[in-house]
Motif scaffolding. Structure first.
Motif, PDB file in Angstrom:
ATOM      1  N   SER A  49      12.579  14.423  50.797  1.00 16.15           N
ATOM      2  CA  SER A  49      13.916  15.020  50.914  1.00 16.15           C
ATOM      3  C   SER A  49      13.864  16.344  51.672  1.00 16.15           C
ATOM      4  O   SER A  49      12.785  16.916  51.886  1.00 16.15           O
ATOM      5  CB  SER A  49      14.492  15.274  49.519  1.00 16.15           C
ATOM      6  OG  SER A  49      13.825  16.369  48.928  1.00 16.15           O
TER       7      SER A  49
ATOM      8  N   ASP B 291      14.929   2.905  38.961  1.00 17.69           N
ATOM      9  CA  ASP B 291      14.210   4.141  38.624  1.00 17.69           C
ATOM     10  C   ASP B 291      13.028   4.372  39.553  1.00 17.69           C
ATOM     11  O   ASP B 291      12.596   5.502  39.743  1.00 17.69           O
ATOM     12  CB  ASP B 291      13.685   4.092  37.172  1.00 17.69           C
ATOM     13  CG  ASP B 291      14.797   4.301  36.154  1.00 17.69           C
ATOM     14  OD1 ASP B 291      15.922   4.646  36.555  1.00 17.69           O
ATOM     15  OD2 ASP B 291      14.535   4.116  34.955  1.00 17.69           O
ATOM     16  N   SER B 292      12.454   3.286  40.083  1.00 19.20           N
ATOM     17  CA  SER B 292      11.311   3.417  40.987  1.00 19.20           C
ATOM     18  C   SER B 292      11.745   3.708  42.415  1.00 19.20           C
ATOM     19  O   SER B 292      10.924   3.732  43.321  1.00 19.20           O
ATOM     20  CB  SER B 292      10.475   2.140  40.996  1.00 19.20           C
ATOM     21  OG  SER B 292      10.038   1.845  39.703  1.00 19.20           O
ATOM     22  N   GLY B 293      13.041   3.876  42.619  1.00 13.42           N
ATOM     23  CA  GLY B 293      13.507   4.253  43.949  1.00 13.42           C
ATOM     24  C   GLY B 293      13.911   3.064  44.809  1.00 13.42           C
ATOM     25  O   GLY B 293      14.184   3.221  45.999  1.00 13.42           O
TER      26      GLY B 293
ATOM     27  N   SER C 224      16.465   0.474  46.241  1.00  9.67           N
ATOM     28  CA  SER C 224      17.916   0.569  46.410  1.00  9.67           C
ATOM     29  C   SER C 224      18.624  -0.590  45.711  1.00  9.67           C
ATOM     30  O   SER C 224      17.995  -1.588  45.331  1.00  9.67           O
ATOM     31  CB  SER C 224      18.273   0.547  47.899  1.00  9.67           C
ATOM     32  OG  SER C 224      18.076  -0.762  48.407  1.00  9.67           O
TER      33      SER C 224
END
Lengths: 216, 216
Positions: free
Chosen positions: A59, B55-57, B59
Motif C-alpha cells: 500500500s 481474510d487472506s486478501g 478478492s
C-alpha cells in the motif's frame, strides 16, 4: 531533467509522479523556478523502487514506511530487517493464539525477544485463518514449510552485502518485500510440476514431468 | 437455523451474510416462508471458507471462482490445481519476458504445456517487478528459492488425499491459496532468526540464536 523527462525515462505518468511527491514517497527536485524543478538519477531509482513496491501490492502507507527505512536506516542489519518487516506487517489487534505460533516457530530457532512480535503475530494470524476454514496442514507438509523457509532465510541473510550500508539497505528492504510474489509464483509452478508428476497430464505420462526437477 | 443463528455460529454479521448471498458466494438456504430461510452445517462450513479466503486478501471475484471450483470440481486433481491457481492468478495483459521465466522454471522440471500459462506469467511478472526496482536475486539465493519451493510442492502434492474427491478438492484449493500467508509469515520469522544468528541481537550473542534451528 524536468518532470516530463522523469516521466519519459521511468514510464510513470506526470500526474502519478506529482501524487508521489505530495504523498512524500518521492523527494522533491531542485527548484529552478517557482513552477519548475530539476530531477536526477536518484529520482529515477527511487521512482522504480516505489513502482515495484506498489506493483507488488504494497500500500501507499506501507511504501512510505519502507522508503523511510531506505532514507534513514537503523544501524544494524538485524534492526533494518525488523524495520522492513514492521513496515509491511500489519499490527493485528484481534485475539490471536500467539502461544501456538511461538511453539511452531521455535522449530525455526525462534526465541522470545528475537524478533518483532508483529511478525510472530503474522504467523498466528495465518494459522487462525486456516483453522477458521477447517483446514489443517499435515505434519509432513508443515515440516517441509519450516525446512524450506529456513533454507531460504539462510541463503538470503548470508547474501546481505556488508561492505556498503546503502547496498545492505537495498538488499534487505527490497529482498524481503519484493521477493514475496516471486516465491509464491515459483511455488505455483512447482506445485503444477509435482502434480503432473503424481497424477499425469494430458500428453505426458506420470513420472516423466519431473525428470529435470531440481535435486534436493 | 435462521440467518441470525448462522451469524451467531460463524461470527459473520447478518448484513455480510446477505451480501455473500447476493454475490453468489454462499448458496441460498431452504425457504420456509417468503421472508425466511433455513441454513445448515454446509452453510457454516462454506461461510468459514469464504471468510478465510477474504481474510487472506483474496478478492470477492477470485473467491467466487475458488468457490465454484469447490462446487463443480474438474475430474483430475491436476486440472483442479490448475483451476484453483487460475482463480487466484491474474491474467497479465502487459508485455512480459515469458522466455526468461520459462528458462528459470525449467530448473523446477517445468516443460511446455505442463501448466497454466498465467502461472508462468506470474513468475515473469515477479521477475519484471524486481528488475524494475534494479534488484537482482543472487544466484545462490535463487537456487535456494527453487529448492525450497520444489520441496514444499512435493510434500503438498504427496499429501493430497485421493480416497475422497471432496477431501481432495478442499485440500488442493484451500492448501494452495490459504497457505500463502503462512509461508510468507514463516519466512519473515526465519529471516529474523538467521539475521540474529549472523549479526547478533541485543542481549544475545551471534551464533546462539539458531542453535535450535531445523536441520536440513
Amino acid at each position: 531533467m524536468r518532470i516530463s523527462g522523469l516521466s519519459a525515462v521511468t514510464g510513470v505518468s506526470v500526474p502519478t509522479i506529482k501524487y508521489y511527491l505530495r504523498e512524500g514517497l518521492l523527494f522533491e527536485g531542485v527548484r529552478t523556478s517557482p513552477t519548475q524543478a530539476e530531477y536526477g538519477d536518484d529520482h529515477v531509482h527511487r521512482l522504480r523502487v516505489i513502482r515495484a513496491l506498489i506493483d507488488s501490492g504494497v500500500s501507499i502507507a506501507e511504501t512510505r514506511k519502507v522508503i523511510r527505512s531506505l532514507d534513514d536506516p537503523p544501524q544494524s542489519p538485524h534492526d533494518l530487517l525488523g524495520a522492513a518487516h514492521a513496515a509491511v506487517t500489519p499490527h493485528f489487534a484481534e485475539d490471536l493464539d500467539i502461544a501456538a505460533a511461538e511453539l511452531l516457530v521455535t522449530r525455526l530457532g525462534w526465541q522470545p525477544g528475537l524478533c518483532d512480535p508483529d511478525v510472530v503475530a503474522g504467523v498466528a494470524r495465518a494459522l487462525q485463518s486456516l483453522e477458521r476454514a477447517d483446514f489443517s496442514v499435515p505434519d509432513d507438509v508443515m515440516t517441509a514449510y519450516l525446512h524450506a523457509v529456513a533454507r531460504i532465510a539462510r541463503a538470503e541473510i548470508e547474501g546481505i552485502p556488508t561492505e556498503s550500508a546503502d547496498a545492505a539497505v537495498r538488499y534487505v528492504v527490497l529482498g524481503s518485500v519484493l521477493v514475496e510474489p516471486l516465491i509464491l509464483a515459483l511455488r505455483r509452478v512447482a506445485e503444477q510440476v509435482a502434480s503432473a508428476e503424481r497424477f499425469g497430464v494430458a500428453g505426458m505420462s506420470p513420472g516423466s514431468a519431473a525428470a529435470a526437477g531440481v535435486a534436493e
